[in-house]
Design an enzyme around this catalytic site. Structure first.
Site, PDB file in Angstrom:
ATOM      1  N   ILE A  15       0.613  -4.879   5.724  1.00  0.00           N
ATOM      2  CA  ILE A  15       1.991  -5.197   5.067  1.00  0.00           C
ATOM      3  C   ILE A  15       2.895  -3.621   4.934  1.00  0.00           C
ATOM      4  O   ILE A  15       3.807  -3.903   5.442  1.00  0.00           O
ATOM      5  CB  ILE A  15       2.129  -6.016   4.295  1.00  0.00           C
ATOM      6  CG1 ILE A  15       1.956  -5.824   3.232  1.00  0.00           C
ATOM      7  CG2 ILE A  15       1.978  -8.084   4.591  1.00  0.00           C
ATOM      8  CD1 ILE A  15       3.352  -6.365   1.845  1.00  0.00           C
ATOM      9  N   ASP A  16       2.105  -2.912   4.365  1.00  0.00           N
ATOM     10  CA  ASP A  16       2.375  -2.111   4.054  1.00  0.00           C
ATOM     11  C   ASP A  16       3.500  -0.925   5.493  1.00  0.00           C
ATOM     12  O   ASP A  16       4.099   0.220   5.362  1.00  0.00           O
ATOM     13  CB  ASP A  16       1.174  -0.879   3.288  1.00  0.00           C
ATOM     14  CG  ASP A  16       1.465  -0.757   2.160  1.00  0.00           C
ATOM     15  OD1 ASP A  16       2.190  -2.505   1.425  1.00  0.00           O
ATOM     16  OD2 ASP A  16       0.471  -1.042   1.343  1.00  0.00           O
ATOM     17  N   GLY A  40      -7.266   2.452   4.358  1.00  0.00           N
ATOM     18  CA  GLY A  40      -8.952   2.241   3.648  1.00  0.00           C
ATOM     19  C   GLY A  40      -9.964   1.734   4.759  1.00  0.00           C
ATOM     20  O   GLY A  40     -11.050   2.384   4.615  1.00  0.00           O
ATOM     21  N   GLU A  47      22.193  -3.006  -1.348  1.00  0.00           N
ATOM     22  CA  GLU A  47      23.172  -1.915  -1.708  1.00  0.00           C
ATOM     23  C   GLU A  47      22.091  -0.933  -1.706  1.00  0.00           C
ATOM     24  O   GLU A  47      22.508   0.738  -1.223  1.00  0.00           O
ATOM     25  CB  GLU A  47      23.083  -2.132  -2.883  1.00  0.00           C
ATOM     26  CG  GLU A  47      24.967  -2.900  -2.810  1.00  0.00           C
ATOM     27  CD  GLU A  47      24.399  -3.951  -2.574  1.00  0.00           C
ATOM     28  OE1 GLU A  47      24.612  -4.833  -2.798  1.00  0.00           O
ATOM     29  OE2 GLU A  47      26.237  -3.848  -1.348  1.00  0.00           O
ATOM     30  N   LYS A  54      20.714 -12.653  -3.592  1.00  0.00           N
ATOM     31  CA  LYS A  54      22.361 -12.565  -3.217  1.00  0.00           C
ATOM     32  C   LYS A  54      23.307 -13.524  -3.368  1.00  0.00           C
ATOM     33  O   LYS A  54      24.361 -13.853  -4.273  1.00  0.00           O
ATOM     34  CB  LYS A  54      22.334 -12.057  -2.149  1.00  0.00           C
ATOM     35  CG  LYS A  54      22.058 -11.123  -1.552  1.00  0.00           C
ATOM     36  CD  LYS A  54      22.577 -10.384  -0.058  1.00  0.00           C
ATOM     37  CE  LYS A  54      23.622 -10.009  -0.041  1.00  0.00           C
ATOM     38  NZ  LYS A  54      24.058  -8.730   1.632  1.00  0.00           N
ATOM     39  N   GLY A  87      21.222  -6.355   3.749  1.00  0.00           N
ATOM     40  CA  GLY A  87      22.529  -5.532   3.449  1.00  0.00           C
ATOM     41  C   GLY A  87      22.561  -4.780   1.866  1.00  0.00           C
ATOM     42  O   GLY A  87      23.451  -5.125   1.297  1.00  0.00           O
TER      43      GLY A  87
HETATM   44  N1  LIG Z   1     -13.270   6.587   1.743  1.00  0.00           N
HETATM   45  C1  LIG Z   1     -13.005   5.601   2.420  1.00  0.00           C
HETATM   46  N2  LIG Z   1     -15.283   5.620   2.592  1.00  0.00           N
HETATM   47  C2  LIG Z   1     -15.407   3.742   3.005  1.00  0.00           C
HETATM   48  N3  LIG Z   1     -14.674   3.179   3.093  1.00  0.00           N
HETATM   49  C3  LIG Z   1     -13.667   2.756   2.035  1.00  0.00           C
HETATM   50  C4  LIG Z   1     -13.476   4.109   1.978  1.00  0.00           C
HETATM   51  N4  LIG Z   1     -11.948   3.921   1.287  1.00  0.00           N
HETATM   52  C5  LIG Z   1     -11.391   2.460   1.470  1.00  0.00           C
HETATM   53  N5  LIG Z   1     -12.614   1.766   1.907  1.00  0.00           N
HETATM   54  C6  LIG Z   1     -12.484   0.894   2.476  1.00  0.00           C
HETATM   55  O1  LIG Z   1     -12.274  -0.194   3.028  1.00  0.00           O
HETATM   56  C7  LIG Z   1     -11.500  -1.876   1.870  1.00  0.00           C
HETATM   57  C8  LIG Z   1     -10.134  -1.919   1.816  1.00  0.00           C
HETATM   58  O2  LIG Z   1      -9.319  -0.285   1.223  1.00  0.00           O
HETATM   59  P1  LIG Z   1      -8.226  -0.625   0.796  1.00  0.00           P
HETATM   60  O3  LIG Z   1      -7.284   0.519   1.346  1.00  0.00           O
HETATM   61  O4  LIG Z   1      -7.761  -0.656  -0.386  1.00  0.00           O
HETATM   62  O5  LIG Z   1      -7.219  -1.614   1.866  1.00  0.00           O
HETATM   63  P2  LIG Z   1      -6.678  -1.601   3.364  1.00  0.00           P
HETATM   64  O6  LIG Z   1      -7.894  -1.525   4.123  1.00  0.00           O
HETATM   65  O7  LIG Z   1      -5.895  -2.861   3.358  1.00  0.00           O
HETATM   66  O8  LIG Z   1      -5.625  -0.122   3.094  1.00  0.00           O
HETATM   67  C9  LIG Z   1     -12.222  -0.090   0.116  1.00  0.00           C
HETATM   68  O9  LIG Z   1     -11.950  -1.558  -0.555  1.00  0.00           O
HETATM   69  C10 LIG Z   1     -13.458  -0.120   0.818  1.00  0.00           C
HETATM   70  O10 LIG Z   1     -14.872  -0.998   0.370  1.00  0.00           O
HETATM   71  O1  LIG Z   2      -3.605  -7.343  -3.395  1.00  0.00           O
HETATM   72  P1  LIG Z   2      -3.530  -6.363  -4.303  1.00  0.00           P
HETATM   73  O2  LIG Z   2      -5.668  -6.449  -4.600  1.00  0.00           O
HETATM   74  O3  LIG Z   2      -3.268  -6.637  -5.819  1.00  0.00           O
HETATM   75  O4  LIG Z   2      -2.699  -4.987  -3.609  1.00  0.00           O
HETATM   76  C1  LIG Z   2      -1.348  -4.816  -3.550  1.00  0.00           C
HETATM   77  C2  LIG Z   2      -0.771  -3.988  -2.964  1.00  0.00           C
HETATM   78  O5  LIG Z   2      -1.591  -4.406  -1.495  1.00  0.00           O
HETATM   79  C3  LIG Z   2      -0.981  -4.398  -0.374  1.00  0.00           C
HETATM   80  O6  LIG Z   2       0.230  -6.056  -0.986  1.00  0.00           O
HETATM   81  C4  LIG Z   2      -1.561  -4.198   0.811  1.00  0.00           C
HETATM   82  O7  LIG Z   2      -2.270  -2.863   0.446  1.00  0.00           O
HETATM   83  P2  LIG Z   2      -3.035  -2.475   1.772  1.00  0.00           P
HETATM   84  O8  LIG Z   2      -3.089  -3.246   2.523  1.00  0.00           O
HETATM   85  O9  LIG Z   2      -3.073  -1.279   1.673  1.00  0.00           O
HETATM   86  O10 LIG Z   2      -4.494  -3.659   1.883  1.00  0.00           O
HETATM   87  C5  LIG Z   2       0.024  -3.493  -1.159  1.00  0.00           C
HETATM   88  O11 LIG Z   2       1.513  -3.812  -0.139  1.00  0.00           O
HETATM   89  C6  LIG Z   2      -0.142  -3.514  -2.214  1.00  0.00           C
HETATM   90  O12 LIG Z   2       0.151  -2.427  -3.129  1.00  0.00           O
HETATM   91 MG   LIG Z   3      -3.674   0.377   2.468  1.00  0.00          MG
END
Ligand SMILES: Nc1ncnc2c1ncn2[C@@H]1O[C@H](COP(=O)(O)OP(=O)(O)O)[C@@H](O)[C@H]1O
Ligand SMILES: O=P(O)(O)OC[C@H]1O[C@](O)(COP(=O)(O)O)[C@@H](O)[C@@H]1O
Ligand SMILES: [Mg+2]
Length: 319
Positions: free
Chosen positions: A126-127, A104, A187, A154, A185
């Site tokens: 972390i994803d 994002g 399942e 475990k 490990g």
């Molecule tokens: N399509 C987009 N256009 C502009 N800014 C974006 C867009 N998608 C996400 N962002 C910005 O990046 C921030 C973080 O994105 P998010 O998906 O929540 O986390 P991550 O960057 O960890 O995947 C969002 O809250 C928003 O401000």
């Molecule tokens: O901290 P929040 O806003 O509850 O978000 C949880 C989400 O953020 C993550 O830890 C990391 O995701 P992003 O890096 O896309 O922000 C996901 O694994 C999880 O679903």
């Molecule tokens: Mg993300």
């Protein structure tokens, strides 16, 4: 280039601090002024930033999280929000930006770059769902956190002859679940990228149970199903006593591993060097242990799924 900025956005992860430290020290070496924006894109829209020097980034290498703080912002997704950010950057004399975050945040970075601001992204989530880099920052530390927790569980699972459903993070990504399952490990690894066949899981667990193996670990990515539903199904099908553990945000914190400290240091330096070399709209990435640069546009268009090899490995070794 005389003055640049840095920010951390989206879900935080271990290694962000080490990466900021590296970027700051690289910039200073190159006689470039650097400021840190607080709370990701929120700080950009408010013009909320602090000057960073060598001392400001002392003692943070080993700390999880991000001292600049992170945030998610809906407003930044609007053209008005981004224009506000651009106006502040201009007023502050910022000529380029290093952005740490996930998919994002990188999409947001590309938008700024299209508006004319030189931007370099650093994959941090972390994803591990960001294409064109083998690893994003924070993944290795999160996996080690998961490992520690699952190993502990475990022990008690075997003492009490129970089946545990352990939920790990990943709304859309099964990377953590699949790798953690192999490394502990477990399942089963249940991931959002593959349909979960509950009757098949119960069938395999029943066979195992009848063979005398009276405990089990199922690692579930949060986006792959409801942990309690899976635990209930296993209990009903086999009579297994079941428990659910949701690891939650514990996974995202803690001191970064050696791998993440090194990756953070390499990414931070490379990002500043790319900006200063006049690159725009690039992301640093790791491929075959080499740090390279890829267009963010390609990153955004791409898709990264857990490797079939890993899912198969988890399957073969699990039962
Ligand atoms: N399509 C987009 N256009 C502009 N800014 C974006 C867009 N998608 C996400 N962002 C910005 O990046 C921030 C973080 O994105 P998010 O998906 O929540 O986390 P991550 O960057 O960890 O995947 C969002 O809250 C928003 O401000
Ligand atoms: O901290 P929040 O806003 O509850 O978000 C949880 C989400 O953020 C993550 O830890 C990391 O995701 P992003 O890096 O896309 O922000 C996901 O694994 C999880 O679903
Ligand atoms: Mg993300």
């Amino acid at each position: 280039m005389k003055k640049i900025g840095i920010l951390t956005s989206g879900g935080d992860c271990s290694g962000m601090n080490a990466c900021i430290r590296s970027a700051v020290r690289t910039a200073i070496r190159m006689n470039i002024e650097i400021v840190g924006f607080r709370k990701g894109y929120l700080g950009l829209m408010k013009g909320d930033c602090i000057p960073l020097d060598t001392k400001a980034v002392s003692g943070i290498l080993h700390r999880g999280g991000t001292f600049l703080q992170s945030a998610r912002s809906q407003e930044f997704k609007t053209p008005e929000g981004r224009q506000l950010a651009m106006d502040n950057l201009k007023a502050l004399g910022i000529e380029g930006l290093v952005i740490l975050g996930g998919d994002g945040s990188l999409t947001g970075a590309l938008e700024l770059s299209k508006m004319g601001l030189p931007v370099v992204g650093i994959p941090a989530s972390i994803d591990n769902d960001i294409p064109f880099t083998d690893m994003a920052l924070g993944v290795d530390t999160a996996l080690n956190n998961i490992l520690y927790a699952v190993d502990c569980i475990k022990d008690t699972a075997s003492s009490h002859a129970r089946a545990f459903v352990i939920e790990v993070m990943g709304r859309h990504s099964g990377y953590l679940a699949s790798i953690a399952a192999i490394a502990t490990g477990a399942e089963f690894a249940l991931v959002p990228e593959r349909e979960v066949d509950l009757s098949e899981i119960c069938q395999q667990l029943r066979v195992r149970y009848e063979e005398g193996r009276d405990n089990a670990i199922i690692i579930l990515a949060e986006g792959a199903g409801k942990a309690q539903d899976i635990a209930d199904a296993v209990k009903d099908a086999i009579g297994f006593e079941t428990r659910v553990t949701v690891l939650g945000h514990y996974q995202r914190g803690g001191a970064p591993t050696v791998f993440d400290r090194l990756l953070a240091s390499r990414f931070g330096k490379k990002a500043v060097e790319l900006l200063v070399a006049g690159q725009n709209g690039m992301m640093v990435g790791l491929s075959c242990n080499t740090v390279l640069a890829v267009p963010i546009e390609d990153v955004i268009k791409g898709e990264k799924r857990p490797q079939d090899e890993m899912l198969r490995l988890a399957e073969v070794l699990g039962i």
